[in-house]
Design an enzyme around this catalytic site. Sequence first.
Site: not given
Length: 141
Positions: A62, A83, A90, A92, A108, A110
């Site tokens: 994030e 966000g 996940h 390994r 993308h 936009g």
Amino acid sequence: MAFQDFTLSKINEISKDTMPEFMGIEFTEIGEDFLKAKMLVTNRVVQPMRLLHGGASVAFAETMGSIMGIMCVPNYNTHTVVGLEINANHIRGVREGNMVFAVCKPLHIGRTTIVCEIKISNEQEKLVCMSRITLAVIPIK
């Protein structure tokens, strides 16, 4: 794609006294269409079995997506990103004391949304976590 006037020193500077600094994330490279960073797996980002915590991987992803999103908005002085959704697979585990590396690429860009892909890998360049984040582009009030 130009990322305006963002430099590694500027990105690392704005990360001071925030979660990325606490986690030990260091931004290492800006390319034409990517952002790279690294993070040492320390006691701050492991789960009790001393493996990289899945939540830390998501926070790393994030962080990467959010910084990339800010770099992609037309004017970061008037707009920012938040966000909307993030997912992660996940793949390994990584033991404490090892380094992980993230590469973020926009998929993308936009007017109202930005979507980025983040791949986190280990020192052997094997995939650790694959993530995608959708960001909303919003005006700064």
